[in-house]
Design a protein around this motif. Structure first.
Motif, PDB file in Angstrom:
ATOM      1  N   ARG A  71       0.815  -1.207   0.000  1.00 26.11           N
ATOM      2  CA  ARG A  71       0.000   0.000   0.000  1.00 26.11           C
ATOM      3  C   ARG A  71       0.850   1.259   0.000  1.00 26.11           C
ATOM      4  O   ARG A  71       0.570   2.212  -0.701  1.00 26.11           O
ATOM      5  CB  ARG A  71      -0.935  -0.030   1.229  1.00 26.11           C
ATOM      6  CG  ARG A  71      -1.604   1.265   1.629  1.00 26.11           C
ATOM      7  CD  ARG A  71      -2.317   2.135   0.602  1.00 26.11           C
ATOM      8  NE  ARG A  71      -3.102   1.538  -0.397  1.00 26.11           N
ATOM      9  CZ  ARG A  71      -3.140   2.000  -1.662  1.00 26.11           C
ATOM     10  NH1 ARG A  71      -2.432   3.032  -2.052  1.00 26.11           N
ATOM     11  NH2 ARG A  71      -3.897   1.429  -2.553  1.00 26.11           N
ATOM     12  N   TYR A  72       1.902   1.290   0.806  1.00 22.59           N
ATOM     13  CA  TYR A  72       2.635   2.545   1.002  1.00 22.59           C
ATOM     14  C   TYR A  72       3.916   2.653   0.178  1.00 22.59           C
ATOM     15  O   TYR A  72       4.555   3.691   0.205  1.00 22.59           O
ATOM     16  CB  TYR A  72       2.912   2.760   2.495  1.00 22.59           C
ATOM     17  CG  TYR A  72       1.627   2.901   3.251  1.00 22.59           C
ATOM     18  CD1 TYR A  72       0.837   4.042   3.097  1.00 22.59           C
ATOM     19  CD2 TYR A  72       1.149   1.884   4.070  1.00 22.59           C
ATOM     20  CE1 TYR A  72      -0.377   4.172   3.754  1.00 22.59           C
ATOM     21  CE2 TYR A  72      -0.059   2.011   4.733  1.00 22.59           C
ATOM     22  CZ  TYR A  72      -0.812   3.153   4.569  1.00 22.59           C
ATOM     23  OH  TYR A  72      -2.014   3.271   5.208  1.00 22.59           O
ATOM     24  N   TRP A  73       4.282   1.607  -0.573  1.00 22.36           N
ATOM     25  CA  TRP A  73       5.444   1.724  -1.436  1.00 22.36           C
ATOM     26  C   TRP A  73       5.105   1.323  -2.870  1.00 22.36           C
ATOM     27  O   TRP A  73       5.140   2.146  -3.773  1.00 22.36           O
ATOM     28  CB  TRP A  73       6.617   0.885  -0.906  1.00 22.36           C
ATOM     29  CG  TRP A  73       7.848   1.041  -1.735  1.00 22.36           C
ATOM     30  CD1 TRP A  73       8.463   2.207  -2.082  1.00 22.36           C
ATOM     31  CD2 TRP A  73       8.595   0.000  -2.353  1.00 22.36           C
ATOM     32  NE1 TRP A  73       9.557   1.951  -2.874  1.00 22.36           N
ATOM     33  CE2 TRP A  73       9.660   0.601  -3.054  1.00 22.36           C
ATOM     34  CE3 TRP A  73       8.465  -1.388  -2.375  1.00 22.36           C
ATOM     35  CZ2 TRP A  73      10.602  -0.141  -3.761  1.00 22.36           C
ATOM     36  CZ3 TRP A  73       9.409  -2.116  -3.069  1.00 22.36           C
ATOM     37  CH2 TRP A  73      10.456  -1.487  -3.755  1.00 22.36           C
ATOM     38  N   LEU A  74       4.746   0.079  -3.089  1.00 21.81           N
ATOM     39  CA  LEU A  74       4.539  -0.404  -4.457  1.00 21.81           C
ATOM     40  C   LEU A  74       3.312   0.213  -5.124  1.00 21.81           C
ATOM     41  O   LEU A  74       3.398   0.737  -6.230  1.00 21.81           O
ATOM     42  CB  LEU A  74       4.420  -1.931  -4.452  1.00 21.81           C
ATOM     43  CG  LEU A  74       4.099  -2.593  -5.791  1.00 21.81           C
ATOM     44  CD1 LEU A  74       5.139  -2.245  -6.837  1.00 21.81           C
ATOM     45  CD2 LEU A  74       3.989  -4.088  -5.623  1.00 21.81           C
ATOM     46  N   TYR A  75       2.188   0.196  -4.460  1.00 24.35           N
ATOM     47  CA  TYR A  75       0.945   0.667  -5.076  1.00 24.35           C
ATOM     48  C   TYR A  75       0.475   1.988  -4.467  1.00 24.35           C
ATOM     49  O   TYR A  75      -0.715   2.265  -4.429  1.00 24.35           O
ATOM     50  CB  TYR A  75      -0.144  -0.402  -4.931  1.00 24.35           C
ATOM     51  CG  TYR A  75       0.163  -1.688  -5.664  1.00 24.35           C
ATOM     52  CD1 TYR A  75       0.341  -1.695  -7.036  1.00 24.35           C
ATOM     53  CD2 TYR A  75       0.284  -2.890  -4.975  1.00 24.35           C
ATOM     54  CE1 TYR A  75       0.621  -2.868  -7.714  1.00 24.35           C
ATOM     55  CE2 TYR A  75       0.565  -4.073  -5.638  1.00 24.35           C
ATOM     56  CZ  TYR A  75       0.732  -4.055  -7.008  1.00 24.35           C
ATOM     57  OH  TYR A  75       1.008  -5.223  -7.669  1.00 24.35           O
ATOM     58  N   ARG A  76       1.391   2.825  -4.045  1.00 27.10           N
ATOM     59  CA  ARG A  76       1.009   4.087  -3.403  1.00 27.10           C
ATOM     60  C   ARG A  76       0.289   5.035  -4.354  1.00 27.10           C
ATOM     61  O   ARG A  76      -0.480   5.874  -3.934  1.00 27.10           O
ATOM     62  CB  ARG A  76       2.218   4.776  -2.788  1.00 27.10           C
ATOM     63  CG  ARG A  76       3.211   5.309  -3.802  1.00 27.10           C
ATOM     64  CD  ARG A  76       4.385   6.006  -3.121  1.00 27.10           C
ATOM     65  NE  ARG A  76       5.375   6.382  -4.091  1.00 27.10           N
ATOM     66  CZ  ARG A  76       6.405   5.640  -4.438  1.00 27.10           C
ATOM     67  NH1 ARG A  76       6.594   4.470  -3.862  1.00 27.10           N
ATOM     68  NH2 ARG A  76       7.257   6.044  -5.349  1.00 27.10           N
ATOM     69  N   ASP A  77       0.516   4.882  -5.667  1.00 25.39           N
ATOM     70  CA  ASP A  77      -0.132   5.754  -6.637  1.00 25.39           C
ATOM     71  C   ASP A  77      -1.470   5.203  -7.120  1.00 25.39           C
ATOM     72  O   ASP A  77      -2.137   5.823  -7.923  1.00 25.39           O
ATOM     73  CB  ASP A  77       0.788   5.988  -7.838  1.00 25.39           C
ATOM     74  CG  ASP A  77       1.132   4.695  -8.564  1.00 25.39           C
ATOM     75  OD1 ASP A  77       1.060   3.617  -7.932  1.00 25.39           O
ATOM     76  OD2 ASP A  77       1.494   4.758  -9.750  1.00 25.39           O
ATOM     77  N   ARG A  78      -1.858   4.054  -6.608  1.00 24.61           N
ATOM     78  CA  ARG A  78      -3.118   3.451  -7.020  1.00 24.61           C
ATOM     79  C   ARG A  78      -4.268   4.042  -6.228  1.00 24.61           C
ATOM     80  O   ARG A  78      -4.089   4.659  -5.187  1.00 24.61           O
ATOM     81  CB  ARG A  78      -3.087   1.924  -6.829  1.00 24.61           C
ATOM     82  CG  ARG A  78      -2.018   1.208  -7.650  1.00 24.61           C
ATOM     83  CD  ARG A  78      -2.375   1.203  -9.127  1.00 24.61           C
ATOM     84  NE  ARG A  78      -1.359   0.599  -9.946  1.00 24.61           N
ATOM     85  CZ  ARG A  78      -1.413  -0.642 -10.405  1.00 24.61           C
ATOM     86  NH1 ARG A  78      -2.423  -1.420 -10.104  1.00 24.61           N
ATOM     87  NH2 ARG A  78      -0.451  -1.103 -11.162  1.00 24.61           N
ATOM     88  N   ASP A  79      -5.459   3.824  -6.727  1.00 23.77           N
ATOM     89  CA  ASP A  79      -6.664   4.375  -6.120  1.00 23.77           C
ATOM     90  C   ASP A  79      -6.838   3.841  -4.701  1.00 23.77           C
ATOM     91  O   ASP A  79      -6.889   2.642  -4.485  1.00 23.77           O
ATOM     92  CB  ASP A  79      -7.874   3.995  -6.980  1.00 23.77           C
ATOM     93  CG  ASP A  79      -9.157   4.635  -6.504  1.00 23.77           C
ATOM     94  OD1 ASP A  79      -9.076   5.598  -5.722  1.00 23.77           O
ATOM     95  OD2 ASP A  79     -10.227   4.183  -6.938  1.00 23.77           O
ATOM     96  N   ALA A  80      -6.907   4.749  -3.763  1.00 25.41           N
ATOM     97  CA  ALA A  80      -7.100   4.370  -2.359  1.00 25.41           C
ATOM     98  C   ALA A  80      -8.406   4.942  -1.827  1.00 25.41           C
ATOM     99  O   ALA A  80      -8.572   5.099  -0.625  1.00 25.41           O
ATOM    100  CB  ALA A  80      -5.927   4.848  -1.527  1.00 25.41           C
ATOM    101  N   ALA A  81      -9.321   5.265  -2.724  1.00 26.18           N
ATOM    102  CA  ALA A  81     -10.567   5.910  -2.326  1.00 26.18           C
ATOM    103  C   ALA A  81     -11.391   5.008  -1.419  1.00 26.18           C
ATOM    104  O   ALA A  81     -12.088   5.484  -0.542  1.00 26.18           O
ATOM    105  CB  ALA A  81     -11.372   6.293  -3.564  1.00 26.18           C
ATOM    106  N   SER A  82     -11.307   3.731  -1.614  1.00 25.76           N
ATOM    107  CA  SER A  82     -12.107   2.806  -0.826  1.00 25.76           C
ATOM    108  C   SER A  82     -11.196   1.841  -0.081  1.00 25.76           C
ATOM    109  O   SER A  82     -10.998   0.712  -0.491  1.00 25.76           O
ATOM    110  CB  SER A  82     -13.061   2.041  -1.738  1.00 25.76           C
ATOM    111  OG  SER A  82     -13.776   1.099  -0.995  1.00 25.76           O
ATOM    112  N   ARG A  83     -10.612   2.312   1.024  1.00 29.80           N
ATOM    113  CA  ARG A  83      -9.701   1.481   1.811  1.00 29.80           C
ATOM    114  C   ARG A  83     -10.388   0.231   2.355  1.00 29.80           C
ATOM    115  O   ARG A  83      -9.783  -0.829   2.422  1.00 29.80           O
ATOM    116  CB  ARG A  83      -9.145   2.257   2.991  1.00 29.80           C
ATOM    117  CG  ARG A  83      -7.931   3.062   2.770  1.00 29.80           C
ATOM    118  CD  ARG A  83      -6.763   2.222   2.281  1.00 29.80           C
ATOM    119  NE  ARG A  83      -5.944   3.073   1.463  1.00 29.80           N
ATOM    120  CZ  ARG A  83      -4.956   3.799   1.918  1.00 29.80           C
ATOM    121  NH1 ARG A  83      -4.619   3.738   3.172  1.00 29.80           N
ATOM    122  NH2 ARG A  83      -4.291   4.581   1.113  1.00 29.80           N
TER     123      ARG A  83
END
Length: 185
Positions: A71-83
């Motif tokens: 979440r915080y390194w590899l896919y940090r730029d991905r949509d996190a709108a719905s955690r």
């Protein structure tokens, strides 16, 4: 008005992006593997737990550390709108990966009779490899979804033949009318 067309990345660009993602996935995964095997080894040798219980405990701890890395390194730029959705899917697919890993270990220990600690580690490696492939595909496809790109501007329809001549004629008429009105004042 300027129009742009959306460019599709070439296969080489897609593979280059996927290989970079796979390397980062591997780095996060490798840290999880270290945690997983360390906890597993402590559980079967230090705590003397059964191999399947040890595997489940070790995998659950590794799942937690891996989520932080993904979440915080590899896919940090991905949509996190719905955690909530993301965490639910992450746990679901991580659990399925854990079942794959534990299934291979259980098959090895209980059906094949390979129950020494090193044989259990070897079975764990095999199960972890299968579970990792499953996790990689499911995480990138369903869990850490890409942020949708803004819709590209739709190009204006091509002007019919002769339209340029009609536009030029209309501009000439307007210019003539402006000159005529300017003289009348």
């Amino acid at each position: 008005m300027t129009t742009t067309t959306a460019s599709n990345p070439s296969l080489t660009q897609k593979l280059r992006g996927l290989s970079g993602e796979a390397v980062k996935f591997g780095i996060v995964g490798l840290s999880g593997v270290v945690v997983n095997f360390a906890v597993f080894w402590i559980c079967i040798n230090g705590l003397h737990l059964a191999s399947l219980r040890s595997n489940i405990a070790a995998t659950l701890i590794a799942i937690f550390t891996n989520y932080l890395g993904y979440r915080y390194w590899l896919y940090r730029d991905r949509d996190a709108a719905s955690r909530k959705r993301e965490i639910t899917l992450f746990l679901l697919f991580s659990g399925a990966g854990m079942l794959i890993e534990t299934g291979v270990l259980g098959f090895s220990v209980y059906l094949l009779g390979l129950d020494s600690h090193f044989e259990q580690l070897a079975a764990k490696v095999g199960g972890l490899a299968l579970g990792t492939v499953f996790r990689f595909v499911s995480y990138r496809t369903w869990v850490f979804t890409a942020v949708p790109e803004p819709a590209a501007e739709v190009p204006a329809p091509a002007a019919p033949a002769g339209a340029a001549a009609v536009v030029a004629q209309a501009e000439l008429v307007l210019a003539t009318e402006r000159i005529r009105l300017a003289k009348a004042e």
